[in-house]
Design an enzyme around this catalytic site. Structure first.
Site, PDB file in Angstrom:
ATOM      1  N   ARG A   1      11.123  18.518 -12.326  1.00 28.66           N
ATOM      2  CA  ARG A   1      12.367  17.871 -12.729  1.00 28.66           C
ATOM      3  C   ARG A   1      12.221  16.368 -12.934  1.00 28.66           C
ATOM      4  O   ARG A   1      13.203  15.667 -13.115  1.00 28.66           O
ATOM      5  CB  ARG A   1      13.473  18.160 -11.709  1.00 28.66           C
ATOM      6  CG  ARG A   1      13.644  19.647 -11.395  1.00 28.66           C
ATOM      7  CD  ARG A   1      14.854  19.919 -10.526  1.00 28.66           C
ATOM      8  NE  ARG A   1      16.094  19.552 -11.211  1.00 28.66           N
ATOM      9  CZ  ARG A   1      16.696  20.314 -12.119  1.00 28.66           C
ATOM     10  NH1 ARG A   1      16.148  21.477 -12.466  1.00 28.66           N
ATOM     11  NH2 ARG A   1      17.816  19.931 -12.677  1.00 28.66           N
TER      12      ARG A   1
ATOM     13  N   GLU B   1       0.845  -1.194   0.000  1.00 27.78           N
ATOM     14  CA  GLU B   1       0.000   0.000   0.000  1.00 27.78           C
ATOM     15  C   GLU B   1       0.878   1.241   0.000  1.00 27.78           C
ATOM     16  O   GLU B   1       1.745   1.400   0.866  1.00 27.78           O
ATOM     17  CB  GLU B   1      -0.895   0.016   1.239  1.00 27.78           C
ATOM     18  CG  GLU B   1      -1.718   1.298   1.361  1.00 27.78           C
ATOM     19  CD  GLU B   1      -2.304   1.476   2.750  1.00 27.78           C
ATOM     20  OE1 GLU B   1      -3.131   2.386   2.919  1.00 27.78           O
ATOM     21  OE2 GLU B   1      -1.940   0.716   3.668  1.00 27.78           O
TER      22      GLU B   1
ATOM     23  N   ALA C   1       8.163  10.669 -11.247  1.00 30.97           N
ATOM     24  CA  ALA C   1       8.177   9.488 -12.109  1.00 30.97           C
ATOM     25  C   ALA C   1       9.409   8.634 -11.846  1.00 30.97           C
ATOM     26  O   ALA C   1       9.324   7.397 -11.783  1.00 30.97           O
ATOM     27  CB  ALA C   1       8.131   9.919 -13.571  1.00 30.97           C
TER      28      ALA C   1
ATOM     29  N   TYR D   1      11.171  14.143 -10.724  1.00 28.41           N
ATOM     30  CA  TYR D   1      11.474  13.329  -9.548  1.00 28.41           C
ATOM     31  C   TYR D   1      10.370  12.314  -9.264  1.00 28.41           C
ATOM     32  O   TYR D   1      10.646  11.181  -8.864  1.00 28.41           O
ATOM     33  CB  TYR D   1      11.666  14.222  -8.315  1.00 28.41           C
ATOM     34  CG  TYR D   1      12.946  15.013  -8.317  1.00 28.41           C
ATOM     35  CD1 TYR D   1      14.156  14.419  -8.647  1.00 28.41           C
ATOM     36  CD2 TYR D   1      12.957  16.361  -7.984  1.00 28.41           C
ATOM     37  CE1 TYR D   1      15.327  15.145  -8.652  1.00 28.41           C
ATOM     38  CE2 TYR D   1      14.128  17.100  -7.987  1.00 28.41           C
ATOM     39  CZ  TYR D   1      15.316  16.489  -8.326  1.00 28.41           C
ATOM     40  OH  TYR D   1      16.476  17.213  -8.334  1.00 28.41           O
TER      41      TYR D   1
ATOM     42  N   ALA E   1      -4.228  13.757  -7.610  1.00 30.52           N
ATOM     43  CA  ALA E   1      -3.164  12.759  -7.756  1.00 30.52           C
ATOM     44  C   ALA E   1      -3.491  11.686  -8.787  1.00 30.52           C
ATOM     45  O   ALA E   1      -2.607  10.938  -9.199  1.00 30.52           O
ATOM     46  CB  ALA E   1      -2.884  12.100  -6.402  1.00 30.52           C
ATOM     47  N   ILE E   2      -4.747  11.594  -9.216  1.00 30.48           N
ATOM     48  CA  ILE E   2      -5.139  10.535 -10.150  1.00 30.48           C
ATOM     49  C   ILE E   2      -4.327  10.612 -11.433  1.00 30.48           C
ATOM     50  O   ILE E   2      -3.857   9.594 -11.957  1.00 30.48           O
ATOM     51  CB  ILE E   2      -6.649  10.613 -10.443  1.00 30.48           C
ATOM     52  CG1 ILE E   2      -7.456  10.183  -9.211  1.00 30.48           C
ATOM     53  CG2 ILE E   2      -7.021   9.729 -11.636  1.00 30.48           C
ATOM     54  CD1 ILE E   2      -8.953  10.336  -9.370  1.00 30.48           C
ATOM     55  N   GLY E   3      -4.136  11.809 -11.962  1.00 28.08           N
ATOM     56  CA  GLY E   3      -3.380  11.967 -13.201  1.00 28.08           C
ATOM     57  C   GLY E   3      -1.959  11.467 -13.075  1.00 28.08           C
ATOM     58  O   GLY E   3      -1.445  10.785 -13.979  1.00 28.08           O
TER      59      GLY E   3
END
Length: 452
Positions: free
Chosen positions: A199, A186, A203, A201, A230-232
């Site tokens: 920048r 989780e 991903a 970070y 945050a879904i996107g």
């Protein structure tokens, strides 16, 4: 994730550390000290790849030479990096492919940042990093209670992966709780400092976490509750709203947030996520190679010379154009291309349908009625309709006239009132949505008369 906390499942609470306030205070004091930090080494399988094996497959955990050498394996030549521009190039079948690295990847290669896995083992370095993470989460997730964030970050059943700018500045991280028996973890908190969010970070951090968790545990899934903001981000990292993990595996174990959207990510076993950009380019190169064996579309033919003398242009037979016949072109295809792709009412229908779908009273009508939940519905309603079906029909150009669109919309409202009693909430929702629909249609003069 930023969402109001409503409820947390009992199963996931565990025993709260009695000395959490003491630990937090000690860690805050340690941040002010100038202490040399020893790197927490990741497993050897997670070392950065300098070169990738060729062919259509990329081996997991492959580790190349420290100094690039001239070599070619399976048609793939060693990559060449332009450090100034952050562009990585490599040759495949004589064709140059290149991609631009994220600034975070370049900074890691240059030794400016590191990704470190920490937990509350009461060591000075780890407590300093955890406190830095706690401060970022509390700032970036203002709707979460600060005490709640501190309790979970310092909870010994949780782990965290932090992005650290050397020597010791925490710029972001992810706190997660592994459930190895259920083969899932989780993600509890995920945030990057507001000054560092352009920048890459986020991903790069998620790719590091996927590779680390997969190399050190048997975990195959990530679950998390994401708010609307945050879904996107999670979608870009491979998460989906479609939960395929059996509910009995995770229900009651993860923290449940009201207003959040549960999302899942399945980690592919043969992919090293830190090399995802290169892997995708290799797949593209392999596909292009296959296309060239069965197609002539890659051949560049000379231009038509008939247009060199603009004063004496004469009609030409399209079939005489080099390559046109081979490409499969026919005169009928040209006629088809001239037809309008959408009907004259498409834009209006799309706008009205979108507003219907976003209306507060639309939720019972967004999808078809579930046959398993309401078994007798389709025996009573012979012509069912819902907003998602209307959307499919609209995209497939099945509404030639506005009257057809209005008919289906009214069908939704009439079906609902026919099946449900007058005192039910569904009956009232249908009335509210129909009133909104009529108002929107009356605002469009050319269609308002169709409501009479």
């Amino acid at each position: 994730m930023s969402m109001p906390l409503k409820r947390r499942n009992k199963q996931s609470q565990g025993n709260e550390p009695k000395k959490i306030k003491v630990e937090e205070q000690e860690a805050e004091e340690k941040i002010s000290e100038d202490i040399p930090v020893t790197d927490l080494k990741e497993p050897e399988a997670l070392a950065d790849i300098q070169s990738t094996s060729g062919g259509d497959e990329v081996s997991e955990g492959a580790q190349g030479d420290a100094d690039p050498a001239e070599k070619s394996v399976g048609g793939l030549k060693e990559e060449v990096e332009d450090e100034e521009k952050g562009i990585v190039k490599f040759m495949f079948d004589g064709v140059e492919y290149k991609f631009r690295e994220r600034p975070s990847v370049i900074e890691e290669k240059e030794g400016k940042i590191e990704f470190r896995v920490v937990n509350n083992d009461n060591t000075r370095e780890n407590m300093m990093v955890l406190t830095g993470l706690k401060n970022i989460f509390q700032k970036q997730l203002p709707k979460m209670p600060k005490e709640y964030i501190a309790r979970l970050v310092y909870d010994r059943s949780h782990l965290s992966m932090a992005v650290i700018r050397k020597p010791l500045t925490v710029v972001g991280g992810i706190t997660y709780r592994p459930f190895e028996k259920g083969e899932f973890a989780e993600i509890v908190f995920c945030a990057i400092s507001s000054t560092e969010q352009v920048r890459g970070y986020g991903a790069h951090l998620m790719n590091h976490l996927k590779d680390y968790v997969r190399a050190t545990t048997n975990i195959k899934y990530f679950l998390t509750y994401a708010d609307n903001y945050a879904i996107g981000y999670f979608k870009k990292q491979g998460f989906t709203k479609e939960i395929t993990l059996d509910k009995s595996v995770w229900m009651g174990y993860i923290k449940d947030y009201e207003g959040g959207t549960l999302m899942q990510c399945f980690m592919l076993p043969r992919i090293r996520y830190l090399d995802a950009a290169k892997i995708l380019l290799l797949q593209e190169a392999a596909i292009q190679r296959k296309i060239r064996t069965i197609s002539r579309s890659h051949i560049v033919r000379p231009g038509l010379r008939q247009f060199e003398d603009l004063d004496n242009i004469e009609p030409i037979d399209p079939m005489s154009v080099p390559g046109l016949r081979e490409a499969g072109w026919t005169p009928e295809m040209d006629e088809l291309a001239q037809r309008p792709k959408r009907g004259p009412h498409y834009a209006t229908m799309q706008n009205v349908l979108t507003e219907l779908q976003n209306h507060a009273a639309a939720w019972p009508f967004l999808q078809p009625v579930n046959r398993d939940e309401v078994p007798d519905y389709y025996e009573f309603i012979k012509e069912p309709m819902d907003l998602s079906t209307m959307e499919i029909k609209l995209e497939n150009n099945r509404y030639e006239k506005m009257e057809d669109f209005i008919y289906d919309a009214r069908l939704i409202f009439n079906n609902c009132r026919a099946y449900n009693g007058e005192n039910t909430s569904y009956f009232k929702y249908a009335n509210r949505l129909e009133k909104f629909f009529n108002t929107k249609m009356k605002e469009i003069p050319e269609y308002s008369h169709l409501l009479d």
